[in-house]
Design a protein around this motif. Structure first.
Motif, short mmCIF file in Angstrom:
data_model
loop_
_atom_site.label_atom_id
_atom_site.label_comp_id
_atom_site.label_asym_id
_atom_site.label_seq_id
_atom_site.Cartn_x
_atom_site.Cartn_y
_atom_site.Cartn_z
N PHE A 68 29.69 37.87 4.29
CA PHE A 68 28.57 38.79 4.04
C PHE A 68 28.94 39.96 3.13
CE2 PHE A 68 26.42 36.87 7.73
CZ PHE A 68 25.15 36.76 7.20
N ARG A 69 30.24 40.05 2.82
CA ARG A 69 30.67 41.23 2.07
C ARG A 69 29.87 41.39 0.77
NH1 ARG A 69 34.06 42.45 -1.90
NH2 ARG A 69 34.58 40.26 -2.11
N LEU A 70 29.84 40.31 0.02
CA LEU A 70 29.14 40.35 -1.27
C LEU A 70 27.65 40.65 -1.08
CD1 LEU A 70 29.80 40.02 -4.23
CD2 LEU A 70 29.17 37.61 -4.03
N VAL A 71 27.09 40.01 -0.06
CA VAL A 71 25.67 40.23 0.22
C VAL A 71 25.41 41.70 0.51
CG1 VAL A 71 23.74 39.63 1.74
CG2 VAL A 71 25.43 37.89 1.13
N ARG A 72 26.30 42.28 1.31
CA ARG A 72 26.11 43.69 1.66
C ARG A 72 26.14 44.57 0.43
NH1 ARG A 72 29.54 42.78 6.14
NH2 ARG A 72 31.25 43.63 4.92
N GLU A 73 27.06 44.24 -0.48
CA GLU A 73 27.14 45.02 -1.71
C GLU A 73 25.82 44.94 -2.49
OE1 GLU A 73 30.52 43.90 -4.07
OE2 GLU A 73 31.89 44.48 -2.45
N VAL A 74 25.31 43.72 -2.60
CA VAL A 74 24.08 43.54 -3.36
C VAL A 74 22.93 44.30 -2.69
CG1 VAL A 74 22.35 41.89 -4.14
CG2 VAL A 74 24.78 41.33 -4.31
N VAL A 75 22.89 44.19 -1.37
CA VAL A 75 21.82 44.88 -0.64
C VAL A 75 21.91 46.39 -0.86
CG1 VAL A 75 21.03 45.51 1.67
CG2 VAL A 75 21.47 43.11 1.10
#
Ligand code: ADP
Ligand code: MG
Length: 446
Positions: free
Chosen positions: A424-431
């Motif tokens: 989820f790390r990348l997703v969190r960054e995008v969010v």
């Protein structure tokens, strides 16, 4: 309430409308909030479904808000709802930017105390000064006209209202999933019975006169017509090119003095004040005004069943979906209707594009074509909302892959609701980035 409302309608819902309404009502009854996109071609009858859904919310003890992208449309919806819900003992209210401050205050108070259960408005419904007692359903009409940020702003009004988003610029399914992966989809297939297809014809600049002759003919035979101008004032370079017809005001003079000197011609554009706009529209609705020259303020939603012809100037400057939308202003009654697309350019490519519109009355087909021609962001009209161009996906070819990705995403979320896994790390960054972007837009939008 919803049932009584439907029984009182002067027509029967189509099977497809009934199916979509059932989906909506079931989703509203479910314990988690509904986020649903209702798609249906221009004139397919989305408004009555939204009204029925709103009544379901009211009946369950909540408030319902109906939001339209322009004040013209908000007022039209308000009148429609007023007529349809009065017999049920409901008093819908209107909240629009142009109302006198005192009236706005009154409306706000009615919403805060819960006295008003049904409100129709523009984006002024989003503003921080508007508080609801118990917002149960937010209906957003013509979603593509609102930014993503505005959608989120309304969503944050109550703790977890149901949300019904409607669009008449059909978005290709693949694009709908990409843009609104968080929304479930209901679709109204086809149009109500009895409508005859709109006949569309393309005119090159040299044939322009012919288009106006036909328009004058239709009007003298008792029809009513729209004439659409691309913008209010010509840009300097267009004046040089002699294309001053693109200005609504000039077009108005041309139509009222040269084309139809005997007929009553009206002018409508976005810079007129709301009161004048309403007067002009009222006169057109009642059939006193025979021709309405307008800018694209009439693009969405307007429902004048007596209008049978629409002539669009400089049609080559519009997107295909937009042309379809404009064309949808006619053919809403039982009379047959015509659409004249007048190109401002002689070149083949422009005419070819317009011939695509002339070739089909299916908004979904046109939406796909528009997407191929202009790319996803432009086609959905969300470019301004900060939506990035797609870098890795190609639509509609990648639809199966997108579906798979969405399923995987849902699985991941279900497995790890806290989003703690490294995936989820990348997703969190995008969010986080999106969040910043949205905050920025909200500030910009006041
Ligand atoms: P849109 O889906 O473009 O918003 P509207 O909701 O404005 O379309 O509906 C277009 C017109 O069709 C309206 O005048 C509406 O009253 C009418 N209408 C809607 N459903 C039906 C139906 N089942 N049968 C006949 N007319 C209908
Ligand atoms: Mg509509």
């Amino acid at each position: 309430l919803a049932r009584e409302f439907l029984v009182n309608l002067p027509f029967k819902l189509t099977d497809s409308q009934i199916k979509a309404l059932k989906e909506i009502q079931q989703a509203m009854a479910a314990p988690h909030p509904m986020h649903r996109l209702l798609q249906g071609d221009v004139g397919s009858g989305k408004t009555v479904l939204a009204a029925a859904a709103a009544l379901s919310a009211v009946e369950a003890g909540y408030q319902a808000a109906f939001m339209a992208p322009t004040e013209i449309l908000a007022r039209q919806h308000f009148q429609t709802l007023l007529k349809l819900t009065r017999p049920l003992g409901l008093e819908p209210i209107l909240l629009a930017g142009s109302l006198p401050e005192a009236e706005k205050n009154k409306a706000r108070e009615k919403l805060a105390t819960g006295k008003a259960r049904l409100v129709v408005g523009t984006h002024s419904l989003f503003s921080a000064s508007v508080k609801f007692k118990a917002l149960g359903l937010a209906v957003i009409d013509e979603q593509h006209r609102f930014g993503v940020a505005q959608r989120l702003a309304l969503k944050s009004k109550a703790e977890r209202p149901d949300m019904l988003v409607m669009t008449a610029t059909p978005i290709p399914r693949s694009l709908a999933l990409t843009l609104y992966g968080d929304l479930d989809l209901s679709i109204i297939e086809g149009l109500p019975p009895g409508r005859s297809p709109i006949k569309t014809k393309v005119f090159t600049p040299t044939d322009r006169e012919q288009a106006y002759d036909l328009l004058a003919q239709e009007v003298s035979m008792g029809g009513q017509a729209f004439v659409v101008a691309p913008r209010i004032e010509p840009k300097d370079d267009e004046v040089e090119n002699g294309e001053d017809l693109s200005a609504a005001e000039d077009l108005f003079k041309f139509v009222s003095s040269t084309v139809l000197p005997q007929a009553k011609v009206g002018l409508l554009h976005g810079r007129m004040n709301a009161e004048d706009q309403e007067k002009v529209l009222e006169s057109f609705h009642q059939g006193r005004t025979r021709v309405l020259v307008a800018t694209t303020v009439i693009e969405v939603g307007l429902d004048v069943p007596g209008a049978t012809v629409i002539l669009i100037e400089s049609a080559d400057r519009f997107g295909l979906a937009q042309l379809h939308q404009l064309r949808g202003r006619v053919g809403r009654g039982d009379k047959s209707a015509r659409c004249f697309l007048v190109s401002s350019r002689m070149d083949n490519l422009s005419t070819q594009r317009l011939e695509i519109v002339a070739g089909t009355n299916d908004g979904f087909v046109l939406a796909e074509e528009d997407m191929k021609l202009r790319g996803p962001g432009d086609a959905a009209g969300i470019k301004q909302s900060g939506m990035p161009k797609l870098t890795w996906a190609r639509l509609p070819e990648d639809l199966p892959l997108l579906l798979q990705a969405r399923d995987l995403a849902r699985e991941m979320i279900a497995k790890d609701p806290e989003h703690a896994l490294p995936e989820f790390r990348l997703v969190r960054e995008v969010v986080d980035q999106l969040d910043e972007m949205i905050q920025g837009e909200l500030i910009e939008a006041g």
